[in-house]
Design a protein around this motif. Structure first.
Motif, short mmCIF file in Angstrom:
data_model
loop_
_atom_site.label_atom_id
_atom_site.label_comp_id
_atom_site.label_asym_id
_atom_site.label_seq_id
_atom_site.Cartn_x
_atom_site.Cartn_y
_atom_site.Cartn_z
N UNK A 288 0.80 -1.23 0.00
CA UNK A 288 0.00 0.00 0.00
C UNK A 288 0.84 1.27 0.00
N UNK A 289 2.14 1.13 -0.13
CA UNK A 289 2.96 2.33 -0.23
C UNK A 289 3.93 2.22 -1.41
N UNK A 290 4.77 1.20 -1.41
CA UNK A 290 5.77 1.09 -2.47
C UNK A 290 5.10 0.79 -3.82
N UNK A 291 4.16 -0.17 -3.82
CA UNK A 291 3.51 -0.53 -5.08
C UNK A 291 2.80 0.66 -5.74
N UNK A 292 1.99 1.42 -4.98
CA UNK A 292 1.33 2.58 -5.62
C UNK A 292 2.33 3.59 -6.17
N UNK A 293 3.44 3.79 -5.45
CA UNK A 293 4.42 4.77 -5.93
C UNK A 293 5.07 4.28 -7.22
N UNK A 294 5.38 2.97 -7.25
CA UNK A 294 5.95 2.42 -8.48
C UNK A 294 4.94 2.54 -9.62
N UNK A 295 3.68 2.32 -9.29
CA UNK A 295 2.64 2.43 -10.31
C UNK A 295 2.60 3.85 -10.87
N UNK A 296 2.71 4.83 -9.96
CA UNK A 296 2.70 6.23 -10.40
C UNK A 296 3.87 6.48 -11.36
N UNK A 297 5.05 5.97 -10.96
CA UNK A 297 6.23 6.16 -11.81
C UNK A 297 6.01 5.50 -13.17
N UNK A 298 5.50 4.27 -13.15
CA UNK A 298 5.25 3.54 -14.39
C UNK A 298 4.24 4.27 -15.25
N UNK A 299 3.17 4.72 -14.64
CA UNK A 299 2.09 5.39 -15.36
C UNK A 299 2.58 6.68 -16.03
N UNK A 300 3.57 7.31 -15.39
CA UNK A 300 4.03 8.58 -15.93
C UNK A 300 4.76 8.37 -17.27
N UNK A 301 5.21 7.12 -17.52
CA UNK A 301 5.86 6.83 -18.80
C UNK A 301 4.93 6.09 -19.75
N UNK A 302 3.63 6.03 -19.39
CA UNK A 302 2.73 5.14 -20.13
C UNK A 302 1.85 5.88 -21.13
N UNK A 303 2.19 7.15 -21.44
CA UNK A 303 1.34 7.88 -22.38
C UNK A 303 1.43 7.23 -23.76
N UNK A 304 0.31 7.19 -24.50
CA UNK A 304 0.30 6.52 -25.82
C UNK A 304 1.33 7.11 -26.79
N UNK A 305 1.62 8.40 -26.65
CA UNK A 305 2.49 9.06 -27.64
C UNK A 305 3.97 8.79 -27.39
N UNK A 306 4.32 8.02 -26.37
CA UNK A 306 5.73 7.77 -26.11
C UNK A 306 6.04 7.93 -24.64
N UNK A 307 7.10 7.25 -24.18
CA UNK A 307 7.38 7.20 -22.74
C UNK A 307 7.63 8.58 -22.12
N UNK A 308 8.27 9.46 -22.88
CA UNK A 308 8.60 10.75 -22.26
C UNK A 308 7.58 11.83 -22.61
N UNK A 309 6.53 11.43 -23.28
CA UNK A 309 5.55 12.39 -23.77
C UNK A 309 5.01 13.29 -22.67
N UNK A 310 4.64 12.67 -21.54
CA UNK A 310 4.04 13.47 -20.46
C UNK A 310 5.00 14.54 -19.97
N UNK A 311 6.27 14.15 -19.84
CA UNK A 311 7.25 15.12 -19.33
C UNK A 311 7.46 16.25 -20.35
#
Lengths: 381, 296, 279
Positions: free
Chosen positions: B41-64
């Motif tokens: 309930x702490x590490x997994x959600x944070x990793x998920x957030x990190x993963x999700x931030x690279x998960x935009x359809x237009x490419x991994x760094x798209x969101x940034x």
């Protein structure tokens, strides 16, 4: 621990005899050592403590004496070796199955329990009935003369009383081995001497083997049948207090137990039985005692009270004309630092300060002397 | 008898590592349950957030890239930093004398001081932000009082301004500054000030050359704590507003209004990394503080 | 700064310092207390000073089904969350303070981290994960989330309690025949009990006040008090919120007084026992 199994069957998980132990346990440290990674705090040590013996471990802090005690109690897991109590290896046994009594430096009396609850705690852990606990606690309190204090909290007792409660708690279940880790360290000098007498009486009545850790050599000498001097994680010398004082094997033991003057030895001129004649670098020829292995012994140890001064020096085996450098009165004795002829330095001399005896003035010449048996050759380090 | 020197034929059994009972063996066992909770309930959600931030359809760094290119979001990040810095400095200036006096108080005064610090500390930020809204709104307490006193003839705009929000945030953050300062100041042995006085230092020099350096670990810890907390501040800025949303508010808006989880995750990842870096700094300062305490 | 140097200049300077500190303390508490008179207002909107005294907002607060449910929910979430946090926090503190574990400092930092990390980050990570396993909107979901963020509070108070006394007590209990569980039951727990209670109260208070995780992880049926307040704040500003706020404030202060009393009693007890507990 051989008769442990029988009582274990009778009374549940922990052994306990109903009568006070008539004989203590025999303890063997067999090639025991302790290291933390690269740091060795206890070098391979083999040591046997006889049943019923009062054995003291002394040495400066960091010498390994507390580690050795911790290994026996079960707090410190040894890296190598075995510890046998009456022949049973206890290394893999947790402390609560070892049935060893222990008195801690600051007593470790449970502050949230009354004195009676503290003393009754080990009995409760052994599944004794309430009635039996009450009875035995009462007896234990009487033994340490604290009958009226049972309902008090430890914080309401004086230091000496707390010490006695700690003793009663460690002894109430009749362990055959009692460990004491600087039990008098927190008390002031007068109380300490009083408690020493009490502990000695207690051990004689109780009959258990006692292993006593202290850095106070006087306390150790007073209490122990035998003592071991430790240094740098090793046993330096083992023997009766008197043996260690009179025949120290090394410089360290000589100066750790009492006061000593050391004179260097340049050359051994002759040997006749246990007596040797040596020459110092400063050119003095001295007759002395050499207990063994002369070649290793490169110094002479002289106890201050064994050197005679002035007229009393007449007829001694070794006599020299020295110069007084320092003269002070301490309670009961006059203490001099006397420079020897030649370049061998100073020796300390202590004579009783009898009424009417004048303190010698610094700078005055005085004859000092001692018999061959009073100077012991030791290993210099 | 040295450790590594060969010995005269020790029995084989004795050269084996002793399988000894150790009093602290249960440590990892005890830690298993709390670590499991943290992992799930702490590490997994944070990793998920990190993963999700690279998960935009237009490419991994798209969101940034989008954050960097979006003027409003970029300003929001800068604004958040500015606010955190302003709040930290203001809180430090206001807290230092208070902490100093409480650290020297005794008995009843100490108790009163601690009550004044701890009650706000434990009062919900929702309640305290609400109180500030009541104070600062158009027909709020402050405006009514100023009007009644004749100092102004038109209500001032206080809510929804940077000033109003900062004033409220500083008040909410003050305890986070005062408490670490107090713990550092309590550890200072006041005899060093007496020593400095005897050596000829006037009160100002005693403060600058002796007291201030000794209290620095507390200053550092307090500043990092306030800075971190302000970076992630949501409630007060969301309620009181300001010239730009803070990051936490922007994240919430991305998720609940725009449903843009990758972008929200990228913003959260930025916040997470910054917080982690500052938290490590805080840990180091804390350790130094603890070290100084033990050396005493 | 120092009594020996009480020249007029420094006397004025130190009076100024005291004045400044008093003003800061007023700034710290007064804004919150302004709500109290407002909550007793007879006006239908927030107006200062109130034109009359009434308890009507307390009556409507007491009559509000929304608040009833929210308070009940806050209890149903706060108590189990604080209990989980307490059990796990005590275990973690025992392991980190007393155990011989590798990476001790890193692990301690990891346990404390949920308290430091902005809750919004955790919330947007937890929401999708919990949504996948159907925990969003349920009691277990928010209870576990609150347990994670309040565990550090218990960990910190219990670690401090453990560091307050030497491990010799536990060693003594073991030589006297107590195994690990009985050592904990008869020696460790009585010694750290005040720290455990204070930690539990802190955890409960925190869960009662927590908004952001509640916003993401509760549903209208599991909605907590802060979430209800927040929703009401965003579309109306009636003094009923003030009344609710004052009630919550009272509850928080009562809980904290309890924690302070527990702590003070423990300190007094320890002060009496410091002699026995040294080294």
């Amino acid at each position: 621990m051989n008769d442990m199994t029988a009582s274990t069957l009778q009374r549940g998980s922990l052994p306990m005899s109903d009568l006070p132990a008539t004989r203590g346990a025999r303890v063997e440290f067999d090639h025991i050592s302790k290291d933390y990674g690269d740091l060795t705090v206890l070098h391979e040590t083999t040591l046997t403590i006889e049943a019923g013996e009062f054995f003291a471990l002394i040495g400066p802090s960091g010498s390994g004496k507390s580690t050795l005690l911790g290994i026996l109690a079960g707090f410190v897991p040894p890296s190598y070796g075995a510890v046998r109590v009456d022949g049973t290896d206890i290394v893999a046994m947790p402390p609560y199955r070892r049935n060893i009594g222990m008195v801690f430096q600051n007593y470790a009396l449970f502050p949230h329990m009354t004195v009676a609850e503290n003393i009754g705690f080990p009995l409760k852990m052994r599944g004794c009935s309430r009635g039996e606990i009450g009875e035995r606690v009462k007896k234990a309190l009487a033994m340490v003369r604290l009958e009226a204090m049972g309902e008090r909290r430890p914080a309401q007792l004086s230091g000496g009383q707390q010490q006695r409660v700690a003793l009663a708690r460690a002894a109430v279940y009749d362990p055959r081995l009692l460990l004491m880790d600087e039990p008098l360290g927190a008390l002031d000098k007068n109380l300490r001497e009083e408690m020493q007498e009490e502990i000695k009486r207690f051990q004689r009545a109780f009959g258990a083997t006692v292993i006593y850790v202290t850095h106070d050599q006087q306390e150790a000498a007073f209490l122990a049948d035998r003592l071991a001097v430790m240094r740098g994680g090793m046993l330096e010398q083992i023997g009766s207090p008197r043996q260690l004082y009179e025949m120290p094997g090394t410089h360290f033991v000589a100066s750790f137990l009492g006061e000593a003057s050391l004179l260097p030895v340049a050359e051994i001129l002759s040997r006749e039985g246990r007596e040797v004649t040596v020459r110092t670098p400063g050119g003095l020829t001295i007759r002395a005692l050499a207990p063994s292995r002369v070649s290793e012994r490169r110094a002479l140890c002289l106890r201050p009270e064994n050197i005679a001064l002035g007229a009393a020096a007449q007829g001694r085996d070794n006599r020299f004309l020295g110069t007084v450098e320092e003269a002070v009165f301490t309670t009961g004795t006059l203490r001099y630092r006397v420079r020897l002829p030649g370049s061998d330095g100073l020796v300390t001399v202590r004579v009783p300060s009898l009424p009417g005896i004048e303190l010698l003035a610094p700078g005055s010449s005085v004859e000092i002397g001692w018999d061959a048996a009073m100077a012991v050759t030791i290993a210099e380090d | 008898m040295t450790g590594t020197a060969p010995r005269t034929a020790p029995r084989a059994a004795q050269r084996q590592r002793a399988r000894a009972w150790s009093p602290s063996k249960g440590g990892l066992l005890l830690l298993a349950a709390p670590l499991a909770l943290l992992a799930l309930f702490f590490v997994a959600p944070l990793l998920w957030v990190l993963g999700q931030s690279f998960a935009a359809p237009a490419g991994p760094l798209d969101t940034y890239v989008r954050i960097a290119g979006d003027g409003a979001l970029r300003y929001s990040l800068i604004y958040t930093f500015q606010t955190a810095a302003i709040v930290t400095v203001a809180a430090l200036v206001l807290s230092y004398p208070v902490a100093f006096l409480i650290s020297r108080a005794q008995g009843r005064w100490l108790m009163i001081g601690m009550v004044f610090v701890l009650v706000p500390f434990w009062t919900s930020a929702v309640i305290r932000s609400y109180a500030w809204l009541v104070l600062l709104q158009r027909r709020g307490v402050v405006n009514e009082m100023l009007l009644a006193l004749g100092l102004i003839d038109r209500p001032l705009r206080l809510a929804n301004t940077d000033l109003g929000t900062h004033v409220a945030m500083v008040q909410i953050m003050l305890p986070f500054m005062i408490l670490p300062l107090l713990s550092a100041m309590r550890g200072i042995d006041l005899s060093v000030l007496r020593a400095a006085a005897i050596l000829g230092a006037n009160p100002w020099r005693q403060f600058v050359n002796v007291y201030l350096p000794l209290s620095m670990p507390g200053v550092g810890a307090g500043c990092v704590l306030v800075f971190i907390s302000t970076l992630g501040f949501y409630i007060t800025p969301a309620l009181l507003g300001g010239s730009s949303p803070m990051i936490a508010v922007a994240i919430e808006q991305q998720v609940s209004r725009l449903l843009d989880w990758p972008l929200a995750s990228a913003l959260a990842a930025v916040l997470l990394v910054l917080t982690c870096a500052l938290f490590m700094l805080y840990e180091r300062l804390n350790r130094r503080l603890a070290g100084a305490g033990e050396a005493r | 700064m120092n009594r020996t140097a009480a020249t007029p200049f420094w006397r004025i300077a130190s009076a100024g310092l005291v004045l400044f500190a008093v003003l800061v303390l007023v700034y710290l508490v007064l804004p919150t207390l302004v709500i109290v008179p407002l909550s007793f207002s007879s006006d239908t909107f927030l107006k200062f000073p109130p034109s009359g005294f009434s308890t009507r907002w307390y009556e409507s607060f007491a009559a509000s089904a929304d608040y009833h449910f929210a308070i009940l929910n806050s209890l149903k979430i706060g108590v189990p969350a604080a209990l989980v946090a307490t059990a796990f926090g005590v275990m973690a503190a025992l392991a980190v303070v007393r155990g011989a574990i590798p990476f001790r400092r890193t692990l301690a930092a990891l346990v404390i981290a949920p308290l430091i990390l902005p809750q919004i980050v955790l919330a947007i990570g937890l929401f999708p994960l919990m949504a996948k396993v159907g925990l969003v909107g349920t009691y277990p979901g928010i209870v576990l989330a609150h347990a994670v963020v309040t565990m550090p509070l218990v960990f910190i108070t219990v670690s401090a309690a453990l560091r307050n006394y030497a491990p010799t007590f536990e060693l003594a209990a073991m030589t006297l025949g107590a195994g690990p569980w009985r050592t904990f039951l008869y020696v460790t727990f009585p010694m750290i009990r005040p720290g455990v209670i204070v930690g539990f109260i802190f955890a409960l208070t925190f869960s009662f006040d927590e908004l952001i995780l509640a916003m993401f992880l509760t549903s209208p049926t599991t909605r907590t008090v802060p979430r209800l307040l927040w929703e009401q704040l965003n579309f109306q500003m009636t003094p009923v919120i003030a009344a609710a706020t004052v009630v919550l404030l009272g509850a928080t202060i009562a809980l904290l007084c309890l924690a302070a009393l527990t702590g003070a009693r423990a300190r007094r007890r320890l002060a009496g026992e410091a002699k026995g507990a040294g080294a």
